[in-house]
Design a protein around this motif. Structure first.
Motif, PDB file in Angstrom:
ATOM      1  N   LYS A 111      -5.833  -1.754  -4.486  1.00  0.00           N
ATOM      2  CA  LYS A 111      -6.841  -0.895  -5.095  1.00  0.00           C
ATOM      3  C   LYS A 111      -7.212   0.205  -4.109  1.00  0.00           C
ATOM      4  O   LYS A 111      -7.494  -0.069  -2.940  1.00  0.00           O
ATOM      5  N   LYS A 112      -7.178   1.452  -4.577  1.00  0.00           N
ATOM      6  CA  LYS A 112      -7.572   2.564  -3.722  1.00  0.00           C
ATOM      7  C   LYS A 112      -9.086   2.716  -3.764  1.00  0.00           C
ATOM      8  O   LYS A 112      -9.684   2.817  -4.829  1.00  0.00           O
ATOM      9  N   VAL A 113      -9.686   2.712  -2.576  1.00  0.00           N
ATOM     10  CA  VAL A 113     -11.139   2.850  -2.452  1.00  0.00           C
ATOM     11  C   VAL A 113     -11.413   3.943  -1.429  1.00  0.00           C
ATOM     12  O   VAL A 113     -11.141   3.768  -0.236  1.00  0.00           O
ATOM     13  N   ALA A 114     -11.931   5.090  -1.891  1.00  0.00           N
ATOM     14  CA  ALA A 114     -12.193   6.238  -1.010  1.00  0.00           C
ATOM     15  C   ALA A 114     -10.904   6.621  -0.290  1.00  0.00           C
ATOM     16  O   ALA A 114      -9.906   6.894  -0.922  1.00  0.00           O
ATOM     17  N   ASN A 115     -10.933   6.591   1.058  1.00  0.00           N
ATOM     18  CA  ASN A 115      -9.767   7.029   1.820  1.00  0.00           C
ATOM     19  C   ASN A 115      -8.895   5.887   2.320  1.00  0.00           C
ATOM     20  O   ASN A 115      -8.017   6.100   3.163  1.00  0.00           O
ATOM     21  N   ASN A 116      -9.138   4.674   1.826  1.00  0.00           N
ATOM     22  CA  ASN A 116      -8.289   3.572   2.241  1.00  0.00           C
ATOM     23  C   ASN A 116      -7.951   2.701   1.033  1.00  0.00           C
ATOM     24  O   ASN A 116      -8.214   3.062  -0.118  1.00  0.00           O
ATOM     25  N   TYR A 117      -7.353   1.554   1.313  1.00  0.00           N
ATOM     26  CA  TYR A 117      -6.888   0.675   0.250  1.00  0.00           C
ATOM     27  C   TYR A 117      -7.377  -0.751   0.522  1.00  0.00           C
ATOM     28  O   TYR A 117      -7.402  -1.203   1.671  1.00  0.00           O
ATOM     29  N   ARG A 118      -7.748  -1.445  -0.548  1.00  0.00           N
ATOM     30  CA  ARG A 118      -8.021  -2.879  -0.483  1.00  0.00           C
ATOM     31  C   ARG A 118      -6.815  -3.593  -1.055  1.00  0.00           C
ATOM     32  O   ARG A 118      -6.314  -3.228  -2.124  1.00  0.00           O
ATOM     33  N   CYS A 119      -6.326  -4.570  -0.335  1.00  0.00           N
ATOM     34  CA  CYS A 119      -5.116  -5.264  -0.775  1.00  0.00           C
ATOM     35  C   CYS A 119      -5.342  -6.766  -0.724  1.00  0.00           C
ATOM     36  O   CYS A 119      -5.866  -7.298   0.261  1.00  0.00           O
ATOM     37  N   ARG A 120      -4.952  -7.437  -1.791  1.00  0.00           N
ATOM     38  CA  ARG A 120      -5.030  -8.898  -1.866  1.00  0.00           C
ATOM     39  C   ARG A 120      -3.647  -9.431  -2.205  1.00  0.00           C
ATOM     40  O   ARG A 120      -3.015  -8.959  -3.152  1.00  0.00           O
ATOM     41  N   ILE A 121      -3.169 -10.377  -1.392  1.00  0.00           N
ATOM     42  CA  ILE A 121      -1.809 -10.871  -1.590  1.00  0.00           C
ATOM     43  C   ILE A 121      -1.772 -12.399  -1.555  1.00  0.00           C
ATOM     44  O   ILE A 121      -2.602 -13.054  -0.915  1.00  0.00           O
ATOM     45  N   SER A 122      -0.792 -12.944  -2.258  1.00  0.00           N
ATOM     46  CA  SER A 122      -0.515 -14.373  -2.163  1.00  0.00           C
ATOM     47  C   SER A 122       0.210 -14.634  -0.851  1.00  0.00           C
ATOM     48  O   SER A 122       0.922 -13.779  -0.332  1.00  0.00           O
ATOM     49  N   VAL A 177       0.832  -1.206   0.000  1.00  0.00           N
ATOM     50  CA  VAL A 177       0.000   0.000   0.000  1.00  0.00           C
ATOM     51  C   VAL A 177       0.865   1.253   0.000  1.00  0.00           C
ATOM     52  O   VAL A 177       0.586   2.224  -0.718  1.00  0.00           O
ATOM     53  N   PHE A 178       1.943   1.248   0.779  1.00  0.00           N
ATOM     54  CA  PHE A 178       2.816   2.417   0.842  1.00  0.00           C
ATOM     55  C   PHE A 178       3.478   2.689  -0.514  1.00  0.00           C
ATOM     56  O   PHE A 178       3.558   3.844  -0.963  1.00  0.00           O
ATOM     57  N   ILE A 179       3.927   1.619  -1.176  1.00  0.00           N
ATOM     58  CA  ILE A 179       4.542   1.787  -2.498  1.00  0.00           C
ATOM     59  C   ILE A 179       3.526   2.329  -3.490  1.00  0.00           C
ATOM     60  O   ILE A 179       3.814   3.254  -4.262  1.00  0.00           O
ATOM     61  N   ALA A 180       2.318   1.775  -3.481  1.00  0.00           N
ATOM     62  CA  ALA A 180       1.266   2.246  -4.385  1.00  0.00           C
ATOM     63  C   ALA A 180       0.912   3.700  -4.088  1.00  0.00           C
ATOM     64  O   ALA A 180       0.690   4.504  -5.003  1.00  0.00           O
ATOM     65  N   HIS A 181       0.868   4.036  -2.806  1.00  0.00           N
ATOM     66  CA  HIS A 181       0.582   5.424  -2.395  1.00  0.00           C
ATOM     67  C   HIS A 181       1.665   6.374  -2.905  1.00  0.00           C
ATOM     68  O   HIS A 181       1.362   7.456  -3.421  1.00  0.00           O
ATOM     69  N   GLN A 182       2.921   5.964  -2.773  1.00  0.00           N
ATOM     70  CA  GLN A 182       4.024   6.804  -3.239  1.00  0.00           C
ATOM     71  C   GLN A 182       3.988   6.995  -4.755  1.00  0.00           C
ATOM     72  O   GLN A 182       4.405   8.037  -5.266  1.00  0.00           O
ATOM     73  N   ASN A 198      -5.238   1.070   6.059  1.00  0.00           N
ATOM     74  CA  ASN A 198      -5.211   2.529   6.139  1.00  0.00           C
ATOM     75  C   ASN A 198      -3.813   2.996   6.519  1.00  0.00           C
ATOM     76  O   ASN A 198      -3.156   2.363   7.366  1.00  0.00           O
ATOM     77  N   ILE A 199      -3.353   4.077   5.922  1.00  0.00           N
ATOM     78  CA  ILE A 199      -2.137   4.745   6.374  1.00  0.00           C
ATOM     79  C   ILE A 199      -2.574   5.778   7.409  1.00  0.00           C
ATOM     80  O   ILE A 199      -3.326   6.695   7.089  1.00  0.00           O
ATOM     81  N   VAL A 200      -2.114   5.632   8.648  1.00  0.00           N
ATOM     82  CA  VAL A 200      -2.636   6.492   9.710  1.00  0.00           C
ATOM     83  C   VAL A 200      -1.647   7.555  10.192  1.00  0.00           C
ATOM     84  O   VAL A 200      -2.060   8.553  10.795  1.00  0.00           O
ATOM     85  N   ALA A 201      -0.349   7.353   9.956  1.00  0.00           N
ATOM     86  CA  ALA A 201       0.621   8.343  10.411  1.00  0.00           C
ATOM     87  C   ALA A 201       1.943   8.150   9.690  1.00  0.00           C
ATOM     88  O   ALA A 201       2.273   7.045   9.252  1.00  0.00           O
ATOM     89  N   GLN A 202       2.692   9.226   9.579  1.00  0.00           N
ATOM     90  CA  GLN A 202       4.037   9.176   9.003  1.00  0.00           C
ATOM     91  C   GLN A 202       4.861  10.283   9.649  1.00  0.00           C
ATOM     92  O   GLN A 202       4.387  11.420   9.798  1.00  0.00           O
ATOM     93  N   GLY A 203       6.066   9.945  10.067  1.00  0.00           N
ATOM     94  CA  GLY A 203       6.871  10.972  10.724  1.00  0.00           C
ATOM     95  C   GLY A 203       8.217  10.456  11.188  1.00  0.00           C
ATOM     96  O   GLY A 203       8.785   9.536  10.599  1.00  0.00           O
ATOM     97  N   GLU A 204       8.683  11.060  12.272  1.00  0.00           N
ATOM     98  CA  GLU A 204      10.024  10.742  12.800  1.00  0.00           C
ATOM     99  C   GLU A 204       9.914  10.454  14.285  1.00  0.00           C
ATOM    100  O   GLU A 204       9.283  11.226  15.036  1.00  0.00           O
ATOM    101  N   ALA A 205      10.500   9.356  14.700  1.00  0.00           N
ATOM    102  CA  ALA A 205      10.496   8.973  16.107  1.00  0.00           C
ATOM    103  C   ALA A 205      11.901   9.148  16.671  1.00  0.00           C
ATOM    104  O   ALA A 205      12.893   9.065  15.946  1.00  0.00           O
TER     105      ALA A 205
END
Length: 277
Positions: free
Chosen positions: A111-122, A79-84, A266-273
């Motif tokens: 697949k992006k759906v509204a404000n989140n993503y649907r992901c299907r993986i092997s 999801v992060f790669i697709a978002h980028q 859902n991607i909920v946060a991004q930053g520096e810790a």
């Protein structure tokens, strides 16, 4: 020494997942992960590290802190790669992910759906699925062992999940951790009539024991278990505390042929810790 760590936090079926972006020594992975997962820090159930792909056809590379496999973390990285890449609403992205815990490339459809993503993986296929009696407090519990290359899940079919059976699961996990200290151990409490799963994930080397709100790998193991019993195809929505994950499995000619899971991320946060090592 205080270290700045770049991170992204995801919610795949409320199985809160942190991915660390940036180069760090592998020897520091466990310490970084334990700090990030702490209640008084960023807080999550698991941590993975984004590395550069080794294979030319891979879109990403994920290494979990305990070097285990994690389906939800794979979905999060996809999801992060697709978002980028700027995936637009109702469009799909198809990706290949390298990851710890398996030599197979994980096929991902995002697949992006509204404000989140649907992901299907092997998902990696278990080496075997077999019945196993677990001795506990002078009684035998009927279970199924779902054995993978570097980890295993134990499916315990129960009529009702309550505090007593959860305590039993924790004790079983700890006992098994003494025998298998270097691998991930999952105890999957499963109510078959309602398709409800309570997944306990124990990583002895991290001393991490978590009742996850949504477990992708555990969902796949339930699919493998059901396909093994039915000797055919399964398509089941597995309910969990954080929501549902769909599993698809196919058993043919005494062999499990395929396993896939699908869920919402859902991607909920991004930053520096800030971490002191």
């Amino acid at each position: 020494m205080k270290r700045h760590v770049k991170f992204i936090k995801f919610s795949p079926t409320q199985n809160m997942t942190i991915l660390v972006d940036g180069q760090h020594l592998k020897d520091d992975y466990q310490q970084i992960a334990l700090r990030l997962m702490a209640y008084d820090h960023v807080y999550a159930e698991q941590v993975g590290f984004i590395e550069k792909p080794k294979q030319s056809n891979a879109d990403g590379n994920l290494r979990m802190a305990g070097n285990e496999f994690c389906g939800n973390a794979c979905m999060s990285l996809a999801v992060f790669i697709a978002h980028q890449k700027g995936l637009r609403e109702n469009n799909e992205s198809h990706l290949l992910i390298e990851t710890s815990g398996t030599d197979d490339l994980i096929r991902c459809r995002v697949k992006k759906v509204a404000n989140n993503y649907r992901c299907r993986i092997s998902m990696p296929l278990p080496k075997k699925v077999e019945p196993r009696n677990i001795e506990y407090k002078n009684t035998y519990l009927e279970a199924y062992n779902v054995q993978y290359e570097d980890f295993f899940h134990l499916v315990l079919k129960v009529k009702r999940i309550n505090a007593e059976i959860k305590e039993t699961a924790e004790n079983i996990a700890q006992s098994m951790g003494e025998i298998y200290p270097d691998i991930l151990i999952g105890i999957l409490l499963y109510e078959e009539e309602s398709h409800y799963l309570a997944p306990l994930i124990y990583i002895p080397k991290l001393n991490s024991m978590v009742w996850e709100r949504g477990c992708g790998s555990g969902t796949a193991s339930i699919g493998a278990y059901l396909a093994f019993l039915r000797k055919g195809k399964v398509s089941v929505r597995i309910k969990q505390p954080g929501g549902s994950i769909h599993v698809f499995g196919e058993h043919e000619n005494k062999t499990l042929k395929s396993l896939q899971i699908e869920g919402t991320v859902n991607i909920v946060a991004q930053g520096e810790a800030f971490i002191t090592l």
